[in-house]
Design an enzyme around this catalytic site. Sequence first.
Site, short mmCIF file in Angstrom:
data_model
loop_
_atom_site.label_atom_id
_atom_site.label_comp_id
_atom_site.label_asym_id
_atom_site.label_seq_id
_atom_site.Cartn_x
_atom_site.Cartn_y
_atom_site.Cartn_z
N SER A 40 0.80 -1.25 -0.13
CA SER A 40 0.04 0.13 0.04
C SER A 40 0.89 1.36 0.05
O SER A 40 0.48 2.20 -0.71
CB SER A 40 -0.96 0.08 1.28
N THR A 85 -4.94 -3.72 8.15
CA THR A 85 -5.07 -5.16 7.34
C THR A 85 -4.99 -6.24 8.34
O THR A 85 -4.90 -5.97 9.61
CB THR A 85 -3.79 -5.24 6.09
N LYS A 89 -8.78 -6.19 11.13
CA LYS A 89 -10.02 -5.51 10.54
C LYS A 89 -11.28 -5.42 11.36
O LYS A 89 -11.77 -4.53 11.42
CB LYS A 89 -10.27 -6.14 9.05
N ASP A 125 -12.97 -3.36 0.75
CA ASP A 125 -12.75 -4.74 -0.04
C ASP A 125 -13.50 -5.11 -0.90
O ASP A 125 -13.35 -5.33 -2.27
CB ASP A 125 -12.39 -5.53 0.96
N GLY A 150 -14.01 -19.52 0.65
CA GLY A 150 -13.57 -18.56 1.92
C GLY A 150 -14.50 -17.71 2.44
O GLY A 150 -14.23 -16.50 3.11
N ALA A 151 -15.65 -18.09 2.33
CA ALA A 151 -16.88 -17.11 2.57
C ALA A 151 -16.72 -16.74 4.02
O ALA A 151 -17.56 -15.83 4.50
CB ALA A 151 -18.18 -17.86 2.20
N GLY A 152 -16.29 -17.77 5.08
CA GLY A 152 -16.25 -17.40 6.29
C GLY A 152 -15.05 -16.48 7.05
O GLY A 152 -15.08 -16.11 8.04
N ASN A 175 -17.27 -22.75 2.46
CA ASN A 175 -16.12 -22.54 3.47
C ASN A 175 -15.92 -23.73 4.11
O ASN A 175 -16.49 -24.86 4.31
CB ASN A 175 -16.71 -21.66 4.81
P1 NAP Z 1 -9.04 -14.86 7.26
O1 NAP Z 1 -10.10 -13.90 7.66
O2 NAP Z 1 -8.14 -15.48 7.89
O3 NAP Z 1 -9.99 -15.88 6.33
C1 NAP Z 1 -9.16 -17.52 5.78
C2 NAP Z 1 -10.34 -18.18 4.89
O4 NAP Z 1 -9.49 -19.06 4.19
C3 NAP Z 1 -11.39 -18.66 5.85
O5 NAP Z 1 -12.49 -18.81 5.13
C4 NAP Z 1 -10.64 -20.20 6.13
O6 NAP Z 1 -11.70 -21.27 6.38
C5 NAP Z 1 -10.04 -20.23 4.73
N1 NAP Z 1 -8.90 -21.30 4.73
C6 NAP Z 1 -7.85 -21.15 5.22
N2 NAP Z 1 -7.18 -22.38 4.98
C7 NAP Z 1 -7.83 -23.35 4.39
C8 NAP Z 1 -7.69 -24.42 3.88
N3 NAP Z 1 -6.55 -25.22 3.99
N4 NAP Z 1 -8.68 -24.92 3.24
C9 NAP Z 1 -9.72 -24.40 3.19
N5 NAP Z 1 -10.07 -23.21 3.37
C10 NAP Z 1 -8.94 -22.40 4.09
O7 NAP Z 1 -8.18 -14.33 6.15
P2 NAP Z 1 -8.63 -12.96 5.16
O8 NAP Z 1 -8.11 -11.74 5.54
O9 NAP Z 1 -10.25 -13.03 4.97
O10 NAP Z 1 -7.67 -13.21 3.79
C11 NAP Z 1 -8.20 -14.33 2.90
C12 NAP Z 1 -7.48 -14.14 1.47
O11 NAP Z 1 -8.18 -12.97 1.00
C13 NAP Z 1 -6.24 -13.84 1.58
O12 NAP Z 1 -5.58 -14.89 0.68
C14 NAP Z 1 -5.75 -12.58 1.42
O13 NAP Z 1 -4.54 -12.47 0.51
C15 NAP Z 1 -6.91 -12.19 0.39
N6 NAP Z 1 -7.10 -10.88 0.25
C16 NAP Z 1 -7.03 -10.00 -0.72
C17 NAP Z 1 -7.23 -8.92 -0.84
C18 NAP Z 1 -6.74 -7.87 -2.09
O14 NAP Z 1 -6.82 -6.76 -1.99
N7 NAP Z 1 -6.58 -8.46 -3.18
C19 NAP Z 1 -7.77 -8.01 0.27
C20 NAP Z 1 -8.09 -8.81 1.57
C21 NAP Z 1 -7.86 -10.32 1.47
P3 NAP Z 1 -12.11 -21.68 7.92
O15 NAP Z 1 -13.01 -20.25 8.27
O16 NAP Z 1 -12.63 -22.92 7.89
O17 NAP Z 1 -10.92 -21.17 8.93
#
Ligand code: NAP
Length: 310
Positions: A40, A85, A89, A125, A150-152, A175
């Site tokens: 950023s 980040t 959040k 986001d 990853g909806a959760g 999820n």
């Molecule tokens: P988070 O809150 O920790 O959520 C992680 C998610 O991934 C949860 O739904 C989790 O499922 C799932 N997950 C983790 N390991 C898994 C596995 N081995 N198999 C299946 N599902 C799995 O993280 P977040 O902040 O939402 O970030 C998630 C992703 O979004 C990251 O890759 C990040 O780089 C990306 N992101 C990108 C941007 C962008 O601007 N491009 C912005 C924000 C985030 P459970 O609920 O079952 O644990």
Amino acid sequence: MDAPELFDGSDLLRGAAVFQGFSPPVRLGVFGDPVEHSRSPVFHNAALKACGIPAAYTRLHVDVAHFYEALRSLPAAGFLGANVTIPHKAAALAGVDEADDYARASGSVNTVVVDGQKLIGFNTDGPGLSRAIREEFSVDLKDLRIVLLGAGGGAGRAIAVQCAMESCDRLVLVNRSLEKALALAADLAPRFRSEKPAGPVERLVAIPHEEEALARELEHADILINATALGMKRTDPPAVPAHLLSPNLLVYDTVYSGGATRLLEDAASAGARSANGLSMLLHQGALSFEIWFNRPAPLEVMRRALFSMA
Ligand code: NAP
């Protein structure tokens, strides 16, 4: 003197003198843990310079235990606002004085505005993802049948709320822990009632992150969005089995670190159009800039800065 690229959250407690003596003064930053990798500052500093705004944007490293007091120190430290980040959040939503409807529905804040002594929270986001999908594939969320992995998670929930607010044709919440997807589906259900004619399949469903369920739902999908952490490491298993991808499926991976993910490689092999999360990162940042300065962001300047380091 230019400002350092990284401060500790505790620096915020020491007041404005720490940040305002630089040229330009530090008035924006991103909170995270870790935060050293954040891209950023690169595109926000390019935007600030291009617009002649005398402010610098930095990284603010703070752990969970000290986040609240660091956040609340922004006004005294002379900041205009901040981004937030991983992993702060959700805590940011609890820490601000007010938040807009979308941030509250998403359960998280990634953009903070300092208004006198008050902190106002927003989340860019979901709107950033929406703009990215339009830019990458020339389609709107409202016209899509979406399977969201990853909806959760934090980003997944923000994207799901955005899809619901734009009244997408269909939304499949996937999820690993099914109970989180079911709870989110219950929250979003009112938005999927009666706005569009019912088709042969339900417009909102929640499923576990399992091959059989995914295979069934991808048959009725236009786009697959990955919002899991899978793909951030090269050693991660694929987010979906490669044989479930087909040429008529769009694939958007929100992961943007380290080149093409396994999912994007598999999408290319299947002949599917695909894109990575850099465009979402760009657009969520541009929307933060617009919130802070109430003016259009210099998008192409930001894009060049971001893609030059990709
Ligand atoms: P988070 O809150 O920790 O959520 C992680 C998610 O991934 C949860 O739904 C989790 O499922 C799932 N997950 C983790 N390991 C898994 C596995 N081995 N198999 C299946 N599902 C799995 O993280 P977040 O902040 O939402 O970030 C998630 C992703 O979004 C990251 O890759 C990040 O780089 C990306 N992101 C990108 C941007 C962008 O601007 N491009 C912005 C924000 C985030 P459970 O609920 O079952 O644990």
